[in-house]
Design a protein around this motif. Sequence first.
Motif: not given
Length: 239
Positions: A154-156, A172, A174, A176
């Motif tokens: 997962t990249n946030t 934000y 996200e 996944s």
Amino acid sequence: MKRSLLILLCTITSQLFAQNNNPVIPKSGSTLNSFIPKGWKIILQSSKGDLNKDGIADQAIVIENTDTANFLKNEGFGAKKLNLNPRILLVLFKSNSGGYHLAAKNKNFIPSENDEETTCLSDPLLGEGGITIEKGLLKIQYQYFLSCGSWYVTNTDYTFRFQNQKFEWIGYDEYSLHRSSGQQSITSINFSTKRRSETTGGNEFNDKDNKPKTIWKKVNISKLLNLETLTKEVIDQIL
């Protein structure tokens, strides 16, 4: 008497240790190194960019404590020794004179290299994450990748803009991915417009199964949060 001295010594040692993990950061300095407390080091520097619209390139850095007391032996999966040393993000405005001014700091949601509870987790910040300054925006990026216990990566991304004399959290994102099936999910939040999109049903590996659907929701926040007050607990409540 001896007991009293022992208690006093333990108290002093405890205070010194606490001060080491929570150092005082100067408000200004001539170089980046001016902001590095004794026993700490710079582990990451952002790209340079103008954050406060004064025409001068600013910078953000992450510093980390090097105290050996914050290393923990690990008997399970993952690294044999876990580095739990705290990290602090410092955002520095550069002045006309060439020095720097501390504009913001945060350590409450900057992850350490290792995690005591999730020992297979790679370093979220230095693995594939990072910090950038792009078009006047500060972006903090993490990647959560586990070498055992989960197929997901997962990249946030957290986006901040300097406005109202503080770095307000405006975005934000996200992404996944299930590394075995190719299943994808994407979440994007614009806190300025109070809009949130959630996309599920995508598949990176199989066009036949790639059927993404997006739904939109309203974000219920009364005001924008700012970088200095963000904690993991606050973020979990919002997300």
